[in-house]
Design a protein around this motif. Structure first.
Motif, PDB file in Angstrom:
ATOM      1  N   SER A 159       0.857  -1.183   0.000  1.00 15.63           N
ATOM      2  CA  SER A 159       0.000   0.000   0.000  1.00 15.63           C
ATOM      3  C   SER A 159       0.890   1.229   0.000  1.00 15.63           C
ATOM      4  O   SER A 159       1.531   1.553   0.999  1.00 15.63           O
ATOM      5  N   VAL A 160       0.969   1.911  -1.125  1.00 11.15           N
ATOM      6  CA  VAL A 160       1.820   3.096  -1.246  1.00 11.15           C
ATOM      7  C   VAL A 160       1.027   4.296  -0.736  1.00 11.15           C
ATOM      8  O   VAL A 160       0.057   4.716  -1.354  1.00 11.15           O
ATOM      9  N   THR A 161       1.446   4.832   0.390  1.00 13.30           N
ATOM     10  CA  THR A 161       0.629   5.845   1.053  1.00 13.30           C
ATOM     11  C   THR A 161       1.184   7.259   0.978  1.00 13.30           C
ATOM     12  O   THR A 161       0.489   8.199   1.348  1.00 13.30           O
ATOM     13  N   GLY A 162       2.425   7.429   0.555  1.00 14.99           N
ATOM     14  CA  GLY A 162       2.937   8.790   0.525  1.00 14.99           C
ATOM     15  C   GLY A 162       4.386   8.884   0.119  1.00 14.99           C
ATOM     16  O   GLY A 162       4.964   7.925  -0.400  1.00 14.99           O
ATOM     17  N   VAL A 163       4.958  10.062   0.368  1.00 11.93           N
ATOM     18  CA  VAL A 163       6.315  10.388  -0.060  1.00 11.93           C
ATOM     19  C   VAL A 163       7.094  10.945   1.129  1.00 11.93           C
ATOM     20  O   VAL A 163       6.547  11.688   1.947  1.00 11.93           O
ATOM     21  N   SER A 164       8.367  10.572   1.202  1.00 12.67           N
ATOM     22  CA  SER A 164       9.241  11.054   2.263  1.00 12.67           C
ATOM     23  C   SER A 164      10.521  11.600   1.653  1.00 12.67           C
ATOM     24  O   SER A 164      11.029  11.057   0.668  1.00 12.67           O
ATOM     25  N   PHE A 165      11.043  12.669   2.238  1.00 15.14           N
ATOM     26  CA  PHE A 165      12.351  13.176   1.829  1.00 15.14           C
ATOM     27  C   PHE A 165      13.069  13.732   3.054  1.00 15.14           C
ATOM     28  O   PHE A 165      12.475  13.965   4.107  1.00 15.14           O
ATOM     29  N   HIS A 166      14.375  13.957   2.920  1.00 15.09           N
ATOM     30  CA  HIS A 166      15.169  14.558   3.989  1.00 15.09           C
ATOM     31  C   HIS A 166      16.259  15.392   3.335  1.00 15.09           C
ATOM     32  O   HIS A 166      17.079  14.864   2.580  1.00 15.09           O
ATOM     33  N   ILE A 167      16.277  16.691   3.624  1.00 16.43           N
ATOM     34  CA  ILE A 167      17.253  17.565   2.960  1.00 16.43           C
ATOM     35  C   ILE A 167      18.629  17.507   3.624  1.00 16.43           C
ATOM     36  O   ILE A 167      19.576  18.137   3.144  1.00 16.43           O
ATOM     37  N   ARG A 193      -0.923   8.694 -12.063  1.00 14.86           N
ATOM     38  CA  ARG A 193      -0.902   8.181 -13.439  1.00 14.86           C
ATOM     39  C   ARG A 193      -0.762   6.663 -13.481  1.00 14.86           C
ATOM     40  O   ARG A 193      -1.256   6.010 -14.402  1.00 14.86           O
ATOM     41  N   PHE A 194      -0.099   6.092 -12.483  1.00 11.97           N
ATOM     42  CA  PHE A 194       0.075   4.643 -12.423  1.00 11.97           C
ATOM     43  C   PHE A 194      -1.123   3.944 -11.790  1.00 11.97           C
ATOM     44  O   PHE A 194      -1.127   2.718 -11.650  1.00 11.97           O
ATOM     45  N   GLY A 195      -2.113   4.701 -11.400  1.00 11.77           N
ATOM     46  CA  GLY A 195      -3.292   4.101 -10.803  1.00 11.77           C
ATOM     47  C   GLY A 195      -3.162   3.791  -9.329  1.00 11.77           C
ATOM     48  O   GLY A 195      -3.953   3.008  -8.783  1.00 11.77           O
ATOM     49  N   VAL A 196      -2.156   4.363  -8.671  1.00 16.47           N
ATOM     50  CA  VAL A 196      -2.005   4.172  -7.227  1.00 16.47           C
ATOM     51  C   VAL A 196      -3.144   4.898  -6.517  1.00 16.47           C
ATOM     52  O   VAL A 196      -3.456   6.044  -6.844  1.00 16.47           O
ATOM     53  N   PRO A 197      -3.805   4.242  -5.571  1.00 18.48           N
ATOM     54  CA  PRO A 197      -4.845   4.929  -4.797  1.00 18.48           C
ATOM     55  C   PRO A 197      -4.298   6.215  -4.198  1.00 18.48           C
ATOM     56  O   PRO A 197      -3.107   6.329  -3.908  1.00 18.48           O
ATOM     57  N   LYS A 198      -5.177   7.177  -3.997  1.00 18.55           N
ATOM     58  CA  LYS A 198      -4.764   8.499  -3.534  1.00 18.55           C
ATOM     59  C   LYS A 198      -3.861   8.410  -2.311  1.00 18.55           C
ATOM     60  O   LYS A 198      -4.231   7.844  -1.291  1.00 18.55           O
ATOM     61  N   MET A 199      -2.653   8.960  -2.432  1.00 18.41           N
ATOM     62  CA  MET A 199      -1.710   8.939  -1.308  1.00 18.41           C
ATOM     63  C   MET A 199      -2.075  10.030  -0.303  1.00 18.41           C
ATOM     64  O   MET A 199      -2.599  11.082  -0.680  1.00 18.41           O
ATOM     65  N   ASN A 200      -1.758   9.780   0.968  1.00 17.88           N
ATOM     66  CA  ASN A 200      -2.206  10.727   1.996  1.00 17.88           C
ATOM     67  C   ASN A 200      -1.130  11.111   3.005  1.00 17.88           C
ATOM     68  O   ASN A 200      -1.440  11.674   4.057  1.00 17.88           O
ATOM     69  N   VAL A 201       0.147  10.815   2.706  1.00 20.25           N
ATOM     70  CA  VAL A 201       1.223  11.159   3.637  1.00 20.25           C
ATOM     71  C   VAL A 201       2.340  11.891   2.899  1.00 20.25           C
ATOM     72  O   VAL A 201       2.801  11.438   1.845  1.00 20.25           O
ATOM     73  N   LEU A 202       2.755  13.011   3.458  1.00 21.03           N
ATOM     74  CA  LEU A 202       3.941  13.716   2.988  1.00 21.03           C
ATOM     75  C   LEU A 202       4.862  13.922   4.189  1.00 21.03           C
ATOM     76  O   LEU A 202       4.512  14.623   5.134  1.00 21.03           O
ATOM     77  N   ASN A 203       6.028  13.278   4.153  1.00 21.48           N
ATOM     78  CA  ASN A 203       6.997  13.359   5.244  1.00 21.48           C
ATOM     79  C   ASN A 203       8.133  14.274   4.801  1.00 21.48           C
ATOM     80  O   ASN A 203       8.892  13.939   3.899  1.00 21.48           O
TER      81      ASN A 203
END
Length: 359
Positions: A159-167, A193-203
């Motif tokens: 389940s792909v739920t979001g995106v994380s980054f660290h500067i 675009r890939f049809g992933v259900p709406k993601m809901n996390v931004l880290n």
């Protein structure tokens, strides 16, 4: 302590804090409080820390005011002291755990684990923000790696739920957050675009410091979120601050165990160093300040106030020359100076203490 009584009382009753020795002192009374410990416990020889819970409360209030839409998940690896964890838990912080021991420490405070299976693609920030500890060279996905990662996650049934980054940790250029949030928006669009259900996390990671640069960083983050994720319902924006809460809340007291005089240079040995509490200098590129706390060999002036200062070097207790805490630092001499002058390898320096803080 510069914090609201209600918040501080809540912290004092929290697991990890309750039952520990806590003393109230005025906002500028830390040094005086530490001196009282020196003089009351004459047998005390080991270095020790003082945790200012008022600072923790003030920092959490500052985070809440400056980044009200970003939920903090304190990075336990930064400093797992139970009293700090308990204080943050009482204030409403979440926790970022990187090991079984860290998970157990947080659960012991009453925190509840999240049973959901989550997968957050970790993206490489376009800029590292001039960080003291850059992470980009080692971690993070490049733009052309995002699509294959999403495909692999979908194929594995994650389940792909979001995106994380660290500067990077200890940023100096806050504009890096803007570019990273813009890149995260691109990942959200690619996932759609890939049809992933709406993601809901931004880290948005960590790297924040508890100095005036935090205000600049918070402003950049809020502006970027408004630009790239405006009024996005269901989006949870989180962060993983570590040093922001831990860096300025602790003060270390060390005992001076030796001294050597070479012309106008004073060299001191203390009973902590690079291989102990001061490893932040070597591994975290930290800057520390040093203040004399007590000089009981000088009975007329036990706190060293007003004494002439000398160009000084402060060494840790080991034989390794790398174990050097400060060079070219101004510190006062004491009545033990004469004895040190005639001793080739220095001398025990009586009941003398130094106070160290990170800046």
């Amino acid at each position: 302590m510069g914090s609201s009584p209600i918040s501080l009382q809540t912290v004092l009753c929290a697991p990890g804090v309750s039952g520990r020795r806590a003393t109230a002192f005025r906002k500028d009374g830390l040094t005086e409080f530490m001196q009282s410990i020196m003089f009351k416990k004459q047998e005390l020889k080991e270095p020790f820390y003082v945790l200012d819970l008022g600072v923790v409360v003030s920092l959490f209030d500052k985070w809440t005011r400056s980044l009200p839409t970003v939920r903090p998940f304190y990075a336990v690896k930064c400093n797992p002291e139970p009293a700090l964890l308990g204080a943050l838990a009482a204030l409403g912080s979440n926790f970022d755990c990187a090991s079984r021991a860290e998970i157990e420490a947080v659960l012991a405070l009453g925190a509840k684990p999240d049973p959901d299976r989550l997968c957050k693609p970790v993206i490489k920030a376009p800029e590292d923000g001039g960080a003291r500890c850059p992470l980009g060279p080692k971690y993070g996905a490049l733009p052309d790696e995002i699509a294959p990662l999403l495909q692999a996650a979908l194929a594995a049934g994650l389940s792909v739920t979001g995106v994380s980054f660290h500067i990077g940790s200890g940023d100096t250029h806050s504009r890096a957050y803007h570019g990273a949030i813009a890149a995260a928006k691109t990942v959200f669009e690619t996932a759609t675009r890939f049809g992933v259900p709406k993601m809901n996390v931004l880290n948005i990671g960590g790297g924040f410091t508890a100095d005036p640069k935090f205000d600049e960083a918070a402003s950049v983050v809020k502006s970027a979120l408004q630009t790239y994720f405006p009024n996005q319902l269901g989006l949870s924006v989180i962060s993983e601050p570590g040093r922001f809460f831990a860096e300025s809340a602790f003060t270390l007291a060390t005992n001076v165990i030796g001294k050597r005089v070479r012309d106008e240079l004073r060299e001191y040995w203390i009973n902590d160093g690079i291989y102990g509490s001061m490893n932040c200098i070597l591994y975290d590129h930290a800057t520390v300040t040093c203040t004399p706390l007590a000089c009981t060999t000088n009975r007329a002036n036990p706190t060293c106030k007003g004494l002439r200062t000398y160009n000084s070097t402060v060494f840790g207790p080991t034989c390794d020359a790398l174990d050097t805490v400060l060079t070219g630092y101004q510190l006062p001499a004491t009545s033990g100076e004469r004895l040190a002058c005639v001793s080739e390898y220095g001398c025990l320096y009586g009941r003398c203490w130094l106070q160290f803080q990170r800046v």
